[in-house]
Design a protein around this motif. Structure first.
Motif, PDB file in Angstrom:
ATOM      1  N   ASP A  43      22.358 110.847 -17.983  1.00  0.00           N
ATOM      2  CA  ASP A  43      21.170 111.690 -17.934  1.00  0.00           C
ATOM      3  C   ASP A  43      20.071 111.126 -17.049  1.00  0.00           C
ATOM      4  O   ASP A  43      19.122 111.827 -16.717  1.00  0.00           O
ATOM      5  N   ASN A  44      20.187 109.860 -16.676  1.00  0.00           N
ATOM      6  CA  ASN A  44      19.166 109.247 -15.827  1.00  0.00           C
ATOM      7  C   ASN A  44      19.692 109.203 -14.394  1.00  0.00           C
ATOM      8  O   ASN A  44      20.716 108.564 -14.125  1.00  0.00           O
ATOM      9  N   PRO A  45      19.048 109.885 -13.451  1.00  0.00           N
ATOM     10  CA  PRO A  45      19.554 109.889 -12.067  1.00  0.00           C
ATOM     11  C   PRO A  45      19.574 108.507 -11.428  1.00  0.00           C
ATOM     12  O   PRO A  45      20.277 108.281 -10.454  1.00  0.00           O
ATOM     13  N   TYR A  46      18.796 107.589 -11.960  1.00  0.00           N
ATOM     14  CA  TYR A  46      18.772 106.237 -11.413  1.00  0.00           C
ATOM     15  C   TYR A  46      19.813 105.334 -12.067  1.00  0.00           C
ATOM     16  O   TYR A  46      19.982 104.186 -11.647  1.00  0.00           O
ATOM     17  N   GLY A  47      20.480 105.830 -13.097  1.00  0.00           N
ATOM     18  CA  GLY A  47      21.475 105.009 -13.774  1.00  0.00           C
ATOM     19  C   GLY A  47      20.826 103.967 -14.669  1.00  0.00           C
ATOM     20  O   GLY A  47      19.619 103.996 -14.933  1.00  0.00           O
ATOM     21  N   LYS A  48      21.636 103.068 -15.151  1.00  0.00           N
ATOM     22  CA  LYS A  48      21.170 101.985 -16.011  1.00  0.00           C
ATOM     23  C   LYS A  48      21.356 100.673 -15.264  1.00  0.00           C
ATOM     24  O   LYS A  48      22.461 100.141 -15.175  1.00  0.00           O
ATOM     25  N   GLY A  49      20.295 100.159 -14.714  1.00  0.00           N
ATOM     26  CA  GLY A  49      20.370  98.936 -13.927  1.00  0.00           C
ATOM     27  C   GLY A  49      20.107  97.691 -14.759  1.00  0.00           C
ATOM     28  O   GLY A  49      19.813  97.760 -15.966  1.00  0.00           O
ATOM     29  N   LEU A  50      20.189  96.543 -14.126  1.00  0.00           N
ATOM     30  CA  LEU A  50      19.934  95.282 -14.814  1.00  0.00           C
ATOM     31  C   LEU A  50      18.500  95.180 -15.309  1.00  0.00           C
ATOM     32  O   LEU A  50      18.230  94.607 -16.357  1.00  0.00           O
ATOM     33  N   GLY A  51      17.579  95.745 -14.520  1.00  0.00           N
ATOM     34  CA  GLY A  51      16.167  95.636 -14.907  1.00  0.00           C
ATOM     35  C   GLY A  51      15.870  96.231 -16.262  1.00  0.00           C
ATOM     36  O   GLY A  51      14.998  95.744 -16.982  1.00  0.00           O
ATOM     37  N   GLN A  52      16.608  97.285 -16.632  1.00  0.00           N
ATOM     38  CA  GLN A  52      16.348  97.929 -17.915  1.00  0.00           C
ATOM     39  C   GLN A  52      16.672  97.006 -19.083  1.00  0.00           C
ATOM     40  O   GLN A  52      15.954  96.970 -20.078  1.00  0.00           O
ATOM     41  N   SER A  53      17.773  96.285 -18.983  1.00  0.00           N
ATOM     42  CA  SER A  53      18.148  95.375 -20.062  1.00  0.00           C
ATOM     43  C   SER A  53      17.436  94.025 -19.966  1.00  0.00           C
ATOM     44  O   SER A  53      17.418  93.272 -20.942  1.00  0.00           O
ATOM     45  N   LEU A  54      16.853  93.729 -18.808  1.00  0.00           N
ATOM     46  CA  LEU A  54      16.151  92.452 -18.631  1.00  0.00           C
ATOM     47  C   LEU A  54      14.666  92.553 -18.910  1.00  0.00           C
ATOM     48  O   LEU A  54      13.972  91.536 -18.895  1.00  0.00           O
TER      49      LEU A  54
END
Length: 341
Positions: free
Chosen positions: A19-30
């Motif tokens: 649902d997020n066009p930017y995807g789930k990157g490392l920054g989100q979990s960091l």
């Protein structure tokens, strides 16, 4: 708002979110470990500024004038930069030090956040922090890194196969329904040291037929062309050293299962004849030495001592060659006898 972009203009790689066009990157979990570390360091610096040096506490008697109180405060401030201060004997300065118990500290908290960040990015911490004594987990850490490399390669292949590959094929060949695919081989590089030990066991000990092309391709060695000078690598072992008779090889076609007992016996006779010829010179030399000793000795004790001195003159390589030939002959003879029975 904005202007719509043409289709198939940009390749966008996303991962982990539908649902997020930017995807789930490392920054989100960091985000959280980085935020906690950042604020932990800020509080750590405040703590060091406040409690790195004991806090001065000034004491003055009741009724002290405001000017005298200010002088006492100025003396307390000078403690941080001067080696000594002067105050009236009616005043006192005490040093207040911070005291705490337990193992919790700002440094421990920051180290924990560092490990959390390393695990999220690298999948492990050994390559950044090291492991004292290795504890046998070096291979496990390498396996984790290899799994991440292979997973990343698969993700990139899937993205390119779904975008660039299809777009270029459709642009050049309209109506195509079967598309080529990109496949990245990101497997671990083979351990040639271990492979060479296995190959040697199979080829030398087990005598497994292996083509030369296999070795050239496995070890990435160019096959020599016709006329090229070859490297001589055969060592000077006792078996092929100068002066040591070469071991006669048994007939290549010798097999009691495929041949009769008479033909097998003929092969053995031929082989033993070669053995006699090869050892005649060695045995003759040994016999000549014994004869000379007996003819010139004055007593049996002298012959005994002479034989002991004579033995080291015989080469160990020569004795080894004789024993090897004898064992081969015995093996062939046993095969014939068992087959004839």
């Amino acid at each position: 708002e904005g202007e719509a972009l043409p289709e198939r203009k940009f390749v966008v790689f996303t991962f982990g979110s539908s649902d997020n066009p930017y995807g789930k990157g490392l920054g989100q979990s960091l985000w959280w470990p980085v935020w906690f570390k950042k604020n932990g360091i800020k509080f750590w610096m405040t703590f060091l500024d406040k409690f790195g040096m004991p806090t001065g506490v000034g004491k003055y008697p009741s009724g002290t004038l405001k000017d005298d109180q200010d002088k006492l405060l100025e003396a307390i401030e000078l403690i941080h930069s001067e080696t000594g201060v002067v105050i009236p004997d009616t005043m006192a300065i005490d040093l207040l030090e911070a005291a705490r118990s337990g193992q919790v500290s700002y440094e421990t908290m920051c180290q924990y956040m560092d490990r959390s960040i390393s695990k999220r990015v690298l999948g492990q911490t050994a390559s950044t922090e090291g492991t004292p004594g290795k504890l046998g987990n070096e291979q496990a850490q390498d396996d984790v890194r290899q799994e991440i490399v292979e997973a990343d390669a698969d993700l990139l292949d899937a993205c390119l196969n779904a975008t660039v590959v299809r777009w270029l094929v459709d642009y050049n060949y309209p109506g195509v329904t079967s598309y080529p695919v990109i496949e990245t081989f990101a497997g671990r590089k083979p351990d040639l040291t271990a492979r060479s030990a296995i190959d040697k066991t199979l080829a030398v000990d087990c005598r497994l037929p292996i083509s030369k092309r296999y070795f050239y391709e496995t070890y990435n060695i160019p096959e020599p062309e016709d006329g090229e000078e070859l490297l001589e690598t055969a060592p000077k072992t006792p078996q092929n050293a100068p002066g040591v008779p070469q071991t006669p090889q048994p007939p290549a076609a010798f097999s009691q299962n495929a041949r009769g007992a008479d033909e097998g016996q003929d092969d053995i006779d031929a082989y033993t004849d070669q053995l006699d010829d090869a050892t005649a010179e060695i045995l003759a030399g040994m016999i000549d030495g014994v004869k000379a000793l007996v003819m010139n000795a004055a007593s049996l004790e002298e012959i005994r001592d002479g034989l002991i001195d004579l033995y080291p003159q015989a080469s160990a390589a020569e004795f080894g060659a004789i024993m090897q030939r004898a064992l081969v002959a015995a093996s062939m003879l046993g095969s014939v006898e068992v087959g004839g029975a």
